[in-house]
Design a protein around this motif. Structure first.
Motif, PDB file in Angstrom:
ATOM      1  N   ARG A  99      23.225 -40.239  61.805  1.00  0.00           N
ATOM      2  CA  ARG A  99      21.815 -40.058  61.473  1.00  0.00           C
ATOM      3  C   ARG A  99      21.703 -38.776  60.659  1.00  0.00           C
ATOM      4  NH1 ARG A  99      18.525 -44.154  63.081  1.00  0.00           N
ATOM      5  NH2 ARG A  99      19.164 -43.889  65.244  1.00  0.00           N
ATOM      6  N   LEU A 100      21.875 -38.917  59.338  1.00  0.00           N
ATOM      7  CA  LEU A 100      21.782 -37.769  58.444  1.00  0.00           C
ATOM      8  C   LEU A 100      20.376 -37.725  57.851  1.00  0.00           C
ATOM      9  CD1 LEU A 100      25.194 -37.974  56.548  1.00  0.00           C
ATOM     10  CD2 LEU A 100      24.584 -36.483  58.454  1.00  0.00           C
ATOM     11  N   TYR A 101      19.559 -36.834  58.384  1.00  0.00           N
ATOM     12  CA  TYR A 101      18.177 -36.709  57.913  1.00  0.00           C
ATOM     13  C   TYR A 101      18.178 -36.426  56.419  1.00  0.00           C
ATOM     14  CZ  TYR A 101      13.311 -35.205  57.779  1.00  0.00           C
ATOM     15  OH  TYR A 101      11.974 -35.091  57.483  1.00  0.00           O
ATOM     16  N   SER A 102      17.468 -37.245  55.635  1.00  0.00           N
ATOM     17  CA  SER A 102      17.631 -37.187  54.186  1.00  0.00           C
ATOM     18  C   SER A 102      16.320 -37.352  53.436  1.00  0.00           C
ATOM     19  CB  SER A 102      18.614 -38.277  53.741  1.00  0.00           C
ATOM     20  OG  SER A 102      18.752 -38.291  52.342  1.00  0.00           O
ATOM     21  N   ASN A 103      15.881 -36.285  52.776  1.00  0.00           N
ATOM     22  CA  ASN A 103      14.778 -36.401  51.818  1.00  0.00           C
ATOM     23  C   ASN A 103      15.196 -37.290  50.652  1.00  0.00           C
ATOM     24  OD1 ASN A 103      12.893 -34.822  53.137  1.00  0.00           O
ATOM     25  ND2 ASN A 103      13.358 -32.968  51.998  1.00  0.00           N
ATOM     26  N   ALA A 104      16.452 -37.124  50.232  1.00  0.00           N
ATOM     27  CA  ALA A 104      16.949 -37.900  49.098  1.00  0.00           C
ATOM     28  C   ALA A 104      16.874 -39.393  49.383  1.00  0.00           C
ATOM     29  CB  ALA A 104      18.385 -37.487  48.772  1.00  0.00           C
ATOM     30  N   GLY A 105      17.131 -39.764  50.620  1.00  0.00           N
ATOM     31  CA  GLY A 105      17.073 -41.169  50.985  1.00  0.00           C
ATOM     32  C   GLY A 105      15.689 -41.766  50.797  1.00  0.00           C
ATOM     33  N   PHE A 106      14.656 -40.959  51.036  1.00  0.00           N
ATOM     34  CA  PHE A 106      13.293 -41.467  50.849  1.00  0.00           C
ATOM     35  C   PHE A 106      12.937 -41.559  49.371  1.00  0.00           C
ATOM     36  CE2 PHE A 106      12.852 -41.700  55.228  1.00  0.00           C
ATOM     37  CZ  PHE A 106      11.638 -42.276  55.554  1.00  0.00           C
ATOM     38  N   GLU A 107      13.567 -40.737  48.540  1.00  0.00           N
ATOM     39  CA  GLU A 107      13.353 -40.892  47.106  1.00  0.00           C
ATOM     40  C   GLU A 107      14.016 -42.176  46.601  1.00  0.00           C
ATOM     41  OE1 GLU A 107      11.084 -38.965  45.773  1.00  0.00           O
ATOM     42  OE2 GLU A 107      11.117 -38.086  47.778  1.00  0.00           O
ATOM     43  N   SER A 190      24.226 -40.567  66.494  1.00  0.00           N
ATOM     44  CA  SER A 190      23.882 -39.167  66.712  1.00  0.00           C
ATOM     45  C   SER A 190      23.595 -38.477  65.387  1.00  0.00           C
ATOM     46  CB  SER A 190      25.019 -38.447  67.433  1.00  0.00           C
ATOM     47  OG  SER A 190      26.187 -38.422  66.631  1.00  0.00           O
ATOM     48  N   GLY A 191      22.978 -37.299  65.483  1.00  0.00           N
ATOM     49  CA  GLY A 191      22.668 -36.530  64.293  1.00  0.00           C
ATOM     50  C   GLY A 191      21.822 -35.331  64.627  1.00  0.00           C
ATOM     51  N   VAL A 192      21.435 -34.586  63.611  1.00  0.00           N
ATOM     52  CA  VAL A 192      20.647 -33.370  63.799  1.00  0.00           C
ATOM     53  C   VAL A 192      19.161 -33.696  63.717  1.00  0.00           C
ATOM     54  CG1 VAL A 192      20.066 -31.118  62.822  1.00  0.00           C
ATOM     55  CG2 VAL A 192      22.452 -31.860  62.934  1.00  0.00           C
ATOM     56  N   LEU A 193      18.404 -33.267  64.734  1.00  0.00           N
ATOM     57  CA  LEU A 193      16.952 -33.287  64.670  1.00  0.00           C
ATOM     58  C   LEU A 193      16.545 -31.967  64.029  1.00  0.00           C
ATOM     59  CD1 LEU A 193      14.170 -34.485  65.405  1.00  0.00           C
ATOM     60  CD2 LEU A 193      14.385 -33.338  67.627  1.00  0.00           C
ATOM     61  N   GLY A 197      18.419 -28.991  66.458  1.00  0.00           N
ATOM     62  CA  GLY A 197      19.842 -29.124  66.693  1.00  0.00           C
ATOM     63  C   GLY A 197      20.332 -30.547  66.839  1.00  0.00           C
ATOM     64  N   HIS A 198      21.617 -30.663  67.172  1.00  0.00           N
ATOM     65  CA  HIS A 198      22.279 -31.963  67.257  1.00  0.00           C
ATOM     66  C   HIS A 198      21.819 -32.714  68.498  1.00  0.00           C
ATOM     67  CE1 HIS A 198      25.606 -34.890  67.137  1.00  0.00           C
ATOM     68  NE2 HIS A 198      25.668 -34.559  65.860  1.00  0.00           N
ATOM     69  N   ARG A 199      21.626 -34.030  68.331  1.00  0.00           N
ATOM     70  CA  ARG A 199      21.222 -34.877  69.446  1.00  0.00           C
ATOM     71  C   ARG A 199      22.124 -36.100  69.525  1.00  0.00           C
ATOM     72  NH1 ARG A 199      19.294 -30.928  70.474  1.00  0.00           N
ATOM     73  NH2 ARG A 199      17.124 -30.306  70.881  1.00  0.00           N
ATOM     74  N   ARG A 200      22.573 -36.397  70.745  1.00  0.00           N
ATOM     75  CA  ARG A 200      23.385 -37.588  70.991  1.00  0.00           C
ATOM     76  C   ARG A 200      22.703 -38.414  72.091  1.00  0.00           C
ATOM     77  NH1 ARG A 200      27.544 -33.589  70.697  1.00  0.00           N
ATOM     78  NH2 ARG A 200      29.008 -33.965  68.999  1.00  0.00           N
ATOM     79  N   PRO A 201      22.045 -39.505  71.735  1.00  0.00           N
ATOM     80  CA  PRO A 201      21.807 -39.999  70.375  1.00  0.00           C
ATOM     81  C   PRO A 201      20.574 -39.327  69.775  1.00  0.00           C
ATOM     82  CG  PRO A 201      20.894 -41.539  71.954  1.00  0.00           C
ATOM     83  CD  PRO A 201      21.535 -40.442  72.763  1.00  0.00           C
ATOM     84  N   GLN A 215      15.452 -33.262  74.495  1.00  0.00           N
ATOM     85  CA  GLN A 215      14.999 -31.957  74.963  1.00  0.00           C
ATOM     86  C   GLN A 215      15.875 -30.874  74.343  1.00  0.00           C
ATOM     87  OE1 GLN A 215      12.401 -31.260  76.569  1.00  0.00           O
ATOM     88  NE2 GLN A 215      11.824 -32.972  77.888  1.00  0.00           N
ATOM     89  N   PRO A 216      15.290 -29.778  73.856  1.00  0.00           N
ATOM     90  CA  PRO A 216      13.847 -29.582  73.653  1.00  0.00           C
ATOM     91  C   PRO A 216      13.342 -30.447  72.520  1.00  0.00           C
ATOM     92  CG  PRO A 216      15.065 -27.780  72.658  1.00  0.00           C
ATOM     93  CD  PRO A 216      16.082 -28.625  73.368  1.00  0.00           C
TER      94      PRO A 216
END
Length: 280
Positions: A99-107, A190-193, A197-201, A215-216
């Motif tokens: 889960r790589l949060y991506s602004n580019a992906g939304f473009e 998993s990926g970074v929120l 930080g990193h969350r699994r999942p 959490q948090p």
């Protein structure tokens, strides 16, 4: 709603908040300038996602149509699993693996919609979402580096209309909205929120983060696991808690930081507590 007055103590120049009931879309409370225009940053993503879901229902494209890097689809782009980097169209992982949060992906998503529909994305978003919901003060800043991912500008009053739509959809079939907001896309990834930080999942729907047991978190300690929504780097958030039957929007003009990570959950828990005490 006295709890919304907590925004008066936030260390920000300007803030506005609104609470919307799910059953009928009624505004239960509002505080701050409801017609003040704020940059939304990543709270733009749910709006972009909604336009994409409308496009799916209109037959413009399908969730599993190829888009982005090899092996990626519209679904991957919406769920931040295309493998694209955060701010550039460069593959960093195999689609579906992280889960790589991506602004580019939304473009890339916006480009795919524009190509398939033959309509510029900002126009499609306006005609498919903003105009039908009466969001006359909402626009996409097309000069932003990543307009579809972070270039929205709106008001609390307009986002209250969108929050009502997210609880009782008129523009989408309820099953489509449920797929986007209540079903984890690519479970177990998993990926970074961002900011936490990193969350699994790191559970996510289609354009909406799903709280689950993280959490948090930027919502409250007492938010239900079914809570979904998004927050933005410009100090903005929108969440919907189906268990509580409400949605909350808060907009500010100070960038997200430790102040927000500390104070946003306090506001959310105060809102939920006040709602609970008001129940017969």
């Amino acid at each position: 709603m006295q709890s919304l007055r907590l925004i008066e103590n936030w260390p920000v120049p300007t803030a506005a908040a609104v609470l919307v009931r799910g059953a009928d879309g009624a505004v239960l409370g509002a505080h701050g300038p409801q017609d003040h225009a704020f940059p939304l940053a990543s709270v733009t993503k749910p709006l972009t996602a909604y336009a994409a879901l409308v496009a799916v229902e209109e037959g413009v494209f399908e969730l599993d149509d190829p888009a982005g890097p090899e092996g990626s689809t519209i679904r991957h782009l919406l769920a931040h699993t295309s493998g694209l980097a955060y701010d550039e169209q460069r593959p960093m992982a195999v689609p579906g693996d992280r889960r790589l949060y991506s602004n580019a992906g939304f473009e890339v998503l916006a480009e795919a919609l524009a190509k398939a529909s033959g309509i510029p994305f900002a126009q499609y978003l306006t005609e498919a979402v903003f105009q039908p919901l009466g969001m006359a003060s909402t626009r996409l800043d097309t000069t932003h580096r990543t307009p579809a991912g972070a270039g929205g500008v709106s008001t609390a009053a307009d986002l209250a209309r969108f929050a009502a739509e997210l609880q009782a959809p008129r523009l989408l079939d309820p099953s489509t909205l449920a797929t986007a907001t209540r079903q984890v896309a690519f479970p177990g990834v998993s990926g970074v929120l961002p900011g936490f930080g990193h969350r699994r999942p790191n559970d996510w729907g289609l354009g909406f983060e799903i709280r689950d047991g993280k959490q948090p978190h930027w919502t409250g300690q007492h938010s239900s696991p079914e809570t979904f929504g998004h927050f933005g780097q410009s100090g903005t958030f929108l969440w919907v808690d189906p268990a509580a039957g409400v949605a909350c929007v808060a907009l500010t003009d100070r960038d997200f930081g430790p102040w927000a990570a500390e104070l946003w959950p306090v506001l959310t828990d105060a809102v939920l507590a006040e709602l609970g005490s008001a129940q017969p």
